[in-house]
Scaffold this motif. Sequence first.
Motif, short mmCIF file in Angstrom:
data_model
loop_
_atom_site.label_atom_id
_atom_site.label_comp_id
_atom_site.label_asym_id
_atom_site.label_seq_id
_atom_site.Cartn_x
_atom_site.Cartn_y
_atom_site.Cartn_z
N GLU A 198 24.00 4.08 -1.62
CA GLU A 198 23.60 3.58 -0.30
C GLU A 198 24.15 4.56 0.73
O GLU A 198 25.34 4.63 0.96
CB GLU A 198 24.14 2.18 -0.06
N THR A 199 23.29 5.34 1.32
CA THR A 199 23.73 6.46 2.14
C THR A 199 24.29 5.97 3.48
O THR A 199 23.67 5.18 4.18
CB THR A 199 22.56 7.44 2.41
N TRP A 200 25.45 6.48 3.80
CA TRP A 200 26.09 6.22 5.08
C TRP A 200 26.20 7.50 5.90
O TRP A 200 26.96 7.60 6.84
CB TRP A 200 27.49 5.63 4.86
N PHE A 201 25.40 8.52 5.50
CA PHE A 201 25.41 9.79 6.22
C PHE A 201 24.54 9.70 7.48
O PHE A 201 23.77 8.76 7.67
CB PHE A 201 24.90 10.92 5.32
N TRP A 202 24.64 10.73 8.32
CA TRP A 202 23.74 10.82 9.46
C TRP A 202 22.32 10.99 8.96
O TRP A 202 22.08 11.50 7.88
CB TRP A 202 24.12 12.02 10.35
N ALA A 203 21.37 10.58 9.77
CA ALA A 203 19.97 10.67 9.37
C ALA A 203 19.55 12.12 9.17
O ALA A 203 19.94 13.00 9.96
CB ALA A 203 19.08 10.00 10.43
N GLY A 204 18.79 12.40 8.12
CA GLY A 204 18.27 13.73 7.87
C GLY A 204 16.93 13.92 8.57
O GLY A 204 16.59 13.22 9.54
N ASP A 205 16.15 14.85 8.05
CA ASP A 205 14.82 15.12 8.59
C ASP A 205 13.94 13.90 8.33
O ASP A 205 13.74 13.50 7.18
CB ASP A 205 14.25 16.37 7.91
N TRP A 206 13.37 13.29 9.39
CA TRP A 206 12.56 12.07 9.22
C TRP A 206 11.34 12.33 8.35
O TRP A 206 10.81 11.42 7.71
CB TRP A 206 12.14 11.52 10.58
N ARG A 207 10.88 13.58 8.31
CA ARG A 207 9.72 13.91 7.49
C ARG A 207 10.06 13.91 6.00
O ARG A 207 9.16 13.97 5.15
CB ARG A 207 9.17 15.27 7.89
N ALA A 208 11.37 13.84 5.69
CA ALA A 208 11.80 13.83 4.29
C ALA A 208 12.33 12.47 3.86
O ALA A 208 13.02 12.36 2.85
CB ALA A 208 12.87 14.90 4.07
N ASP A 209 12.02 11.42 4.60
CA ASP A 209 12.54 10.09 4.29
C ASP A 209 11.91 9.48 3.04
O ASP A 209 12.52 8.67 2.35
CB ASP A 209 12.32 9.13 5.47
N GLU A 210 10.68 9.84 2.76
CA GLU A 210 9.95 9.21 1.66
C GLU A 210 10.48 9.67 0.30
O GLU A 210 10.85 10.84 0.12
CB GLU A 210 8.46 9.53 1.77
N VAL A 211 10.51 8.74 -0.67
CA VAL A 211 10.98 9.06 -2.02
C VAL A 211 9.95 9.93 -2.74
O VAL A 211 8.76 9.60 -2.77
CB VAL A 211 11.25 7.78 -2.82
N VAL A 212 10.39 11.05 -3.31
CA VAL A 212 9.50 11.93 -4.08
C VAL A 212 9.99 12.12 -5.52
O VAL A 212 9.36 12.82 -6.30
CB VAL A 212 9.37 13.32 -3.40
N MET A 213 11.11 11.47 -5.87
CA MET A 213 11.66 11.62 -7.22
C MET A 213 12.37 10.32 -7.60
O MET A 213 13.16 9.79 -6.82
CB MET A 213 12.65 12.80 -7.26
N SER A 214 12.11 9.82 -8.81
CA SER A 214 12.74 8.58 -9.26
C SER A 214 13.02 8.66 -10.76
O SER A 214 12.52 9.56 -11.45
CB SER A 214 11.85 7.37 -8.95
N GLY A 215 13.81 7.71 -11.23
CA GLY A 215 14.12 7.64 -12.66
C GLY A 215 14.92 8.81 -13.17
O GLY A 215 14.80 9.19 -14.35
N VAL A 216 15.75 9.41 -12.33
CA VAL A 216 16.52 10.59 -12.75
C VAL A 216 17.62 10.18 -13.72
O VAL A 216 18.42 9.28 -13.44
CB VAL A 216 17.13 11.30 -11.52
N LYS A 217 17.67 10.85 -14.86
CA LYS A 217 18.70 10.58 -15.87
C LYS A 217 19.15 11.90 -16.46
O LYS A 217 18.39 12.60 -17.11
CB LYS A 217 18.14 9.67 -16.97
N CYS A 218 20.41 12.27 -16.21
CA CYS A 218 20.97 13.55 -16.66
C CYS A 218 22.01 13.33 -17.75
O CYS A 218 22.66 12.28 -17.81
CB CYS A 218 21.60 14.31 -15.50
N SER A 219 22.21 14.35 -18.55
CA SER A 219 23.29 14.33 -19.54
C SER A 219 24.57 14.93 -18.97
O SER A 219 25.65 14.72 -19.51
CB SER A 219 22.88 15.10 -20.80
N GLY A 220 24.43 15.70 -17.88
CA GLY A 220 25.58 16.34 -17.26
C GLY A 220 25.70 17.81 -17.56
O GLY A 220 26.53 18.51 -16.97
N THR A 221 24.86 18.33 -18.48
CA THR A 221 24.95 19.75 -18.86
C THR A 221 23.82 20.59 -18.27
O THR A 221 23.82 21.81 -18.42
CB THR A 221 24.91 19.89 -20.39
N GLU A 222 22.86 19.96 -17.60
CA GLU A 222 21.71 20.69 -17.07
C GLU A 222 22.13 21.62 -15.92
O GLU A 222 23.09 21.35 -15.19
CB GLU A 222 20.65 19.70 -16.56
N LEU A 223 21.37 22.70 -15.75
CA LEU A 223 21.61 23.64 -14.65
C LEU A 223 20.95 23.16 -13.35
O LEU A 223 21.37 23.53 -12.27
CB LEU A 223 21.09 25.03 -15.00
#
Length: 751
Positions: free
Chosen positions: A468-493
């Motif tokens: 839950e982001t508590w940062f200052w607002a970023g670029d309003w044009r980038a508010d929409e979600v473009v990536m979901s279901g991210v699952k990493c093992s921790g070794t990826e570059l």
Amino acid sequence: MKDLLCALHQCLVLVFLGCTFQHHCLAENGQEQTPRIQLRLAGRRNKGNEGRVEVYYNGEWGTVCDDEFSIATATVICKELGFIHAEEWVPGAKYGRGKGRIWIDNVRCTGIEKTIAACSSNGWGVTDCKHSEDAGVVCSEQRVPGFRFVNTLINDIEEEQLQVQDVRIKRVFGSSKKRMPVTEGYVQVKQDGVWKPICSTDWTAMNSRVICGMFGFPAEKNYNVKIYKTFASRKRHAYWTYSINCTGNEAHLSSCNLGHSVMNRNNTCPSQMPAVVSCVAGPAFAALSTTRVRKAFQSERPSVRLRGGPKVGEGRVEVMKNGQWGTVCDDRWSLQAANVVCRELGYGTATDALTGASMGKGIGLTHMNQVLCTGFERSIVDCKFNQDNLCNHDEDAAVRCNIPDMGFEKQIRLAGGRTPFEGRVEVLAKKNGTLRWGTICNSNWGTTEAIVLCRQLGLGFADHAVQETWFWAGDWRADEVVMSGVKCSGTELSLFQCLHHGEELDCPNRGGQFAAGISCTDAASDLVLNPLVVEETSYLENRPLSMLACAMEENCLSSSAIGLAPLTNYRRLLRFSSQIHNNGEADFRPKAGRQDWVWHECHRHYHSMEVFTNYDLLMLNGSSVAEGHKASFCLEDTACDSEDRKNFQCANFGEQGITASCWDTYRHDIDCQWIDVTDVSPGEYILQVIINPNYEVVESDYSNNVVKCRCKYDGHRIWVYNCHVGGSFSSESEQIFDHFPGLMNNHLLTW
């Protein structure tokens, strides 16, 4: 009287003209007496900005004596070499003894001279010093933009300190222009704002080796000369005038010698084509379809690895010997040895050879000391070294390597953070068929994903994964979600190498305030459990259930204990102590602040982490037969390498944590420091202990958070043996451990 005055006036004019002429001659003579020289830093260096001072004069390299040497002299030297200023100077041949002449002794600079040759001294070659008095300097890491070549042809080249702004590999063929990294193309240098190719006449394989190394590639390979020559003939090139002579040992092109001009009288290149390099990318950076890479890097048992580094290509050096990993002493640790390590691991040349456990302390054995490499060895184990007087882990050697530019920073960014190390995550991804910037869904966003992202951005370790982001607002044009279901093992570059939904998104929270965020840090703790303490303190206890009321409340007993009469039943407990060391570079602190700790009335203490350690008793096939867990109710510094390091004491609601280079001990006789084995049948088992199992707190290395032991339980007694930290053995040794037939008797022997 008038004639006398005229004669006197003429005399004064002659005297004035004579003095002026004499002053002009002296000035000219003074200028002639300042010879044109070249400087370099040499010796057993750990970084490119330090080393023994060597001067090229009269066709020969020589050293500088440390008599009357000062920080002002060091400043002149560092500025002459292209650095901003000097940090310090070092006497007594710290970087090793030089050879040949000692050119300068009793050098005295004011700090404003443009060259050390303009400083006063005994004169060139006039000295009573020995090479045990060779002076060294440590310059600032910040350089004047660009770099200067080592120019030993100072009498033939007018520009005695030829400065180049940059160097690059310019991709030539359009079919591969979007593929990263750039492994093949023209070698170009940037001078006075203009990119110019280097003429291929006199270009050598050693030059290509250095270029590939500085761009993060371990080796060079052949290329199709005919195609490049045909392509070059279609265009007239404005070549860089000079040639380069590298030995192949250099970490950067600027350390190579500047050569004569190879151009013809009409200023054309005799070979009629620019210099071309073709580099072999390491296995972590190579395209999966590249068969040449597979041939270049055959699958072999690794003999070296890096641990504890905040970025790709950095870490503590560990080598394999007799099936067990161990560290390397930093005595005589140099850039040449670091270069061998970096190339062996599939990176380029080393930027730094670090000492003093800069990447955290290792565990277990130390295998190598006083490593001496030529720089051309295939592996560090091929270098000369000794195994006498091995150091402790305070002197573990580490490296920083050049890695290829993968263009990751163009795909991902942070927005709205208070510092560059934090913010809402914004990625460049496809949506509805077009690339656009947007956010990442926070569902299942956790520490392993943050680990990959911080590494991808070159920001070090993951400190927090924010849902839950508590940062200052970023670029309003980038508010929409473009990536979901991210699952990493921790070794990826890269985050794009992790599993994710693609263009078919599924994000219940719809981003915005609930977009994924991170914070990163350049230093982290590293918890390691002492395996010998587990092995030496293990025993069985039959404890009345009536004495385990608090443990029952905290779910420290198996489910079969529920509903039993406390006065007539008991539990069989496998007890052991845990001694948890912090070998990292930062203190280990609970994720929750003190205001969020949970009070447990029965035990009368606060839990700063509900699950700090997991305990498992496993069958040899890996299935669990019994388990336990331990909350962190009193994280504190039980002891330290130095008593003045202690920072944490949990008494009287004090701060909890484990200071770097300290350890905390949970004794075997406290509640929940056990596994309930009441229902376990006699047999062979594996005892497994995992610290910080949920990755709640940032660490530099999670692979050493596990301790495994073999157990033999006969129904009455238990033997615990062969305890070791996870990842400390080779994969072959781990397989032997998992399938070892077990004890034939109660004599514990080393196998």
